[in-house]
Design a protein around this motif. Structure first.
Motif, PDB file in Angstrom:
ATOM      1  N   LYS A  49       9.917 -15.849  12.609  1.00  0.00           N
ATOM      2  CA  LYS A  49      10.167 -17.320  13.382  1.00  0.00           C
ATOM      3  C   LYS A  49      11.322 -17.094  14.561  1.00  0.00           C
ATOM      4  O   LYS A  49      12.111 -16.216  14.411  1.00  0.00           O
ATOM      5  CB  LYS A  49      10.424 -18.321  12.591  1.00  0.00           C
ATOM      6  CG  LYS A  49       9.082 -18.592  11.336  1.00  0.00           C
ATOM      7  CD  LYS A  49       9.604 -19.793  10.463  1.00  0.00           C
ATOM      8  CE  LYS A  49       8.356 -20.194   9.826  1.00  0.00           C
ATOM      9  NZ  LYS A  49       8.524 -21.692   8.831  1.00  0.00           N
ATOM     10  N   THR A  50      11.047 -18.002  15.548  1.00  0.00           N
ATOM     11  CA  THR A  50      12.102 -18.092  16.626  1.00  0.00           C
ATOM     12  C   THR A  50      13.140 -18.724  15.919  1.00  0.00           C
ATOM     13  O   THR A  50      13.288 -19.489  15.164  1.00  0.00           O
ATOM     14  CB  THR A  50      11.480 -18.784  17.841  1.00  0.00           C
ATOM     15  OG1 THR A  50      11.233 -20.237  17.294  1.00  0.00           O
ATOM     16  CG2 THR A  50      10.342 -18.073  18.330  1.00  0.00           C
ATOM     17  N   ARG A  51      14.267 -18.239  16.418  1.00  0.00           N
ATOM     18  CA  ARG A  51      15.578 -18.730  15.935  1.00  0.00           C
ATOM     19  C   ARG A  51      16.067 -20.051  16.851  1.00  0.00           C
ATOM     20  O   ARG A  51      15.423 -20.235  17.775  1.00  0.00           O
ATOM     21  CB  ARG A  51      16.911 -17.852  16.122  1.00  0.00           C
ATOM     22  CG  ARG A  51      17.073 -16.668  15.346  1.00  0.00           C
ATOM     23  CD  ARG A  51      18.320 -15.881  15.199  1.00  0.00           C
ATOM     24  NE  ARG A  51      18.807 -15.862  16.420  1.00  0.00           N
ATOM     25  CZ  ARG A  51      18.692 -14.526  17.017  1.00  0.00           C
ATOM     26  NH1 ARG A  51      18.030 -13.652  16.434  1.00  0.00           N
ATOM     27  NH2 ARG A  51      19.354 -14.468  18.043  1.00  0.00           N
ATOM     28  N   ALA A  70      16.228  -5.113  16.106  1.00  0.00           N
ATOM     29  CA  ALA A  70      15.434  -5.218  17.100  1.00  0.00           C
ATOM     30  C   ALA A  70      14.830  -6.774  16.965  1.00  0.00           C
ATOM     31  O   ALA A  70      14.695  -7.150  18.048  1.00  0.00           O
ATOM     32  CB  ALA A  70      14.249  -4.127  17.131  1.00  0.00           C
ATOM     33  N   ILE A  71      14.593  -7.001  15.756  1.00  0.00           N
ATOM     34  CA  ILE A  71      14.233  -8.310  15.551  1.00  0.00           C
ATOM     35  C   ILE A  71      15.352  -9.359  15.878  1.00  0.00           C
ATOM     36  O   ILE A  71      14.805 -10.509  16.689  1.00  0.00           O
ATOM     37  CB  ILE A  71      13.802  -8.598  13.946  1.00  0.00           C
ATOM     38  CG1 ILE A  71      12.729  -7.762  13.404  1.00  0.00           C
ATOM     39  CG2 ILE A  71      13.839  -9.958  13.632  1.00  0.00           C
ATOM     40  CD1 ILE A  71      12.490  -7.346  11.956  1.00  0.00           C
ATOM     41  N   ASP A  72      16.618  -9.218  15.638  1.00  0.00           N
ATOM     42  CA  ASP A  72      17.433  -9.986  16.123  1.00  0.00           C
ATOM     43  C   ASP A  72      17.564 -10.160  17.534  1.00  0.00           C
ATOM     44  O   ASP A  72      17.764 -11.144  18.162  1.00  0.00           O
ATOM     45  CB  ASP A  72      18.853  -9.687  15.591  1.00  0.00           C
ATOM     46  CG  ASP A  72      19.790 -10.625  15.894  1.00  0.00           C
ATOM     47  OD1 ASP A  72      20.000 -11.788  15.348  1.00  0.00           O
ATOM     48  OD2 ASP A  72      20.947 -10.199  16.570  1.00  0.00           O
ATOM     49  N   ARG A  73      17.471  -9.086  18.371  1.00  0.00           N
ATOM     50  CA  ARG A  73      17.797  -9.141  19.782  1.00  0.00           C
ATOM     51  C   ARG A  73      16.681  -9.922  20.341  1.00  0.00           C
ATOM     52  O   ARG A  73      16.729 -10.191  21.519  1.00  0.00           O
ATOM     53  CB  ARG A  73      17.588  -7.604  20.158  1.00  0.00           C
ATOM     54  CG  ARG A  73      18.950  -6.695  20.069  1.00  0.00           C
ATOM     55  CD  ARG A  73      19.244  -5.595  20.647  1.00  0.00           C
ATOM     56  NE  ARG A  73      17.813  -4.882  20.531  1.00  0.00           N
ATOM     57  CZ  ARG A  73      18.110  -3.703  19.726  1.00  0.00           C
ATOM     58  NH1 ARG A  73      19.115  -3.579  19.095  1.00  0.00           N
ATOM     59  NH2 ARG A  73      16.913  -3.100  19.556  1.00  0.00           N
ATOM     60  N   ALA A  74      15.449  -9.889  19.694  1.00  0.00           N
ATOM     61  CA  ALA A  74      14.187 -10.640  20.247  1.00  0.00           C
ATOM     62  C   ALA A  74      14.504 -12.053  20.194  1.00  0.00           C
ATOM     63  O   ALA A  74      13.419 -12.880  20.559  1.00  0.00           O
ATOM     64  CB  ALA A  74      13.237 -10.037  19.788  1.00  0.00           C
ATOM     65  N   GLY A  75      15.450 -12.517  19.364  1.00  0.00           N
ATOM     66  CA  GLY A  75      15.554 -14.119  19.164  1.00  0.00           C
ATOM     67  C   GLY A  75      14.721 -14.709  18.136  1.00  0.00           C
ATOM     68  O   GLY A  75      14.372 -15.933  17.847  1.00  0.00           O
TER      69      GLY A  75
END
Length: 380
Positions: free
Chosen positions: A378-380, A335-340
């Motif tokens: 943080k944002t990717r 979920a963290i990854d999908r949110a960028g």
């Protein structure tokens, strides 16, 4: 207690009487509908009889001594506890059994009812003065008498005392005063995480789902100059406003009614969502259960567009749900990854509450293994 004759615009409790059915306003903060079957009970009613009627779904409207009603409720509780729990086959099974037992307990013990006059006076012998406690929860006295479960009434009384006394918060060196229905910060681990994790900036922070306002207060004490705290629940909004004003932070913390995020961006966005992805059984349980992870996913999916460049989102979450089998660590990371988003770091803390070391607790294994984490995102 004077019943009314005209049908009102709120739920009513009705019971038979010699001169025809009588009705009063029904009160239930848990949203429980009024019982359909009601009998009058008094000091002659035995615990066995009361327990049997309650299990059958018949409510008992008490007309005896108030303190005897409290003793009767305790006797009914002991009868409930005599039934040994089933052996759970997994942590998830233990959780489901625990919730089922809690539901049955609330349903059965909620059948002992207490009358309230229009001004919230209890018209019973040896009854306490509950007018202030009722006014805090129900609002100003109305024109009608009412009835409420003794169990809920005792909860109102307890909440009133907690509100007066407050909860000591070591990270603040002050007390936070929770209102009825607002999650009380009695578990301090998550507060300690916010108090010790290095801040990315002192400029501006958002506190998503502020509750009592305790995390906003901690951030303000640490020197954050501008904080916007959001809440949807009217009681939580009033509670946070009161606490922050009393602590002297009203000039730095703005309380706004919002679903998750306020407009704009911040260098720090903090969220402590309910930790268990399950359906709440009552409005009060919304602070514990996050149905389908609505708040968790809403925070993650909206975080990137509300972070300043280089800013951090702090997600405070227990892994209790993972130990119960309600969510996996892979689910959270996905979920963290999908949110960028990317994980910049994590601060962990072990629980200190008594249940974590109580082997008799039905969820002891999961509680003993629990870790609460502050995820730095943080944002990717």
């Amino acid at each position: 207690m004077t019943p009314f004759a005209d049908p009102p615009a709120f739920p009513t409790l009705t019971w038979p009487a010699a001169d025809g059915p009588q009705s009063v306003r029904w009160r239930s903060e848990a949203g429980v509908p009024p019982p359909k079957r009601v009998v009058l009970a008094d000091d002659r009613t035995t615990a066995d009889s009361a327990y049997r009627l309650a299990c059958e779904g018949t409510a008992l409207l008490w007309h005896g001594d108030f303190q005897n009603a409290r003793q009767l409720l305790q006797a009914m509780t002991r009868r409930l506890e005599r039934k040994p729990p089933k052996r759970a086959t997994s942590p998830l099974d233990a959780f489901n059994q625990h919730r089922q037992a809690q539901s049955q307990r609330a349903r059965t013990l909620g059948m002992l009812l207490i009358p309230l006059d229009a001004d919230y006076t209890i018209p019973l012998r040896r009854a306490p003065d509950v007018r202030d406690a009722c006014t805090e929860v129900y609002g100003a006295p109305a024109a009608h008498a009412s009835a409420v479960s003794l169990r809920e009434l005792l909860g109102l009384i307890g909440a009133h005392e907690w509100r007066k006394k407050g909860v000591e918060i070591p990270a603040l060196g002050e007390r936070i005063h929770p209102h009825y229905g607002v999650f009380s910060p009695v578990r301090g681990e998550y507060i300690d995480l916010v108090a010790r994790t290095p801040l990315p900036s002192l400029q501006r922070a958002f506190d998503i789902g502020a509750g009592t306002g305790v995390l906003s207060a901690v951030l303000a004490k640490r020197g954050v100059r501008s904080i916007i705290a959001t809440e949807q629940d009217p009681r939580a909004l009033a509670c946070a406003q009161e606490n922050l004003a009393r602590l002297g932070y009203a000039d730095r913390v703005e309380i706004v009614h919002a679903d998750l995020f306020p407009p704009g961006r911040a260098s720090l966005v903090v969220c402590n969502p309910p930790w268990l992805p399950a359906r709440p059984a009552s409005p009060i349980e919304h602070a514990i259960y996050d149905h389908e992870s609505r708040m968790l996913l809403g925070f993650l999916n909206g975080l990137a567009e509300h972070l300043e460049p280089g800013g951090e989102g702090w997600l405070i979450l227990s892994d209790f749900a993972e130990h119960l089998g309600l969510r996996t660590r892979d689910d959270l990371l996905a979920a963290i990854d999908r949110a960028g988003l990317a994980v910049a770091g994590r601060e962990d803390i072990r629980p200190r509450h008594p249940k974590a070391s109580d082997p008799s607790d039905p969820l002891h294994a999961a509680r003993a293994a629990e870790v609460t984490s502050l995820w730095r995102l943080k944002t990717r």
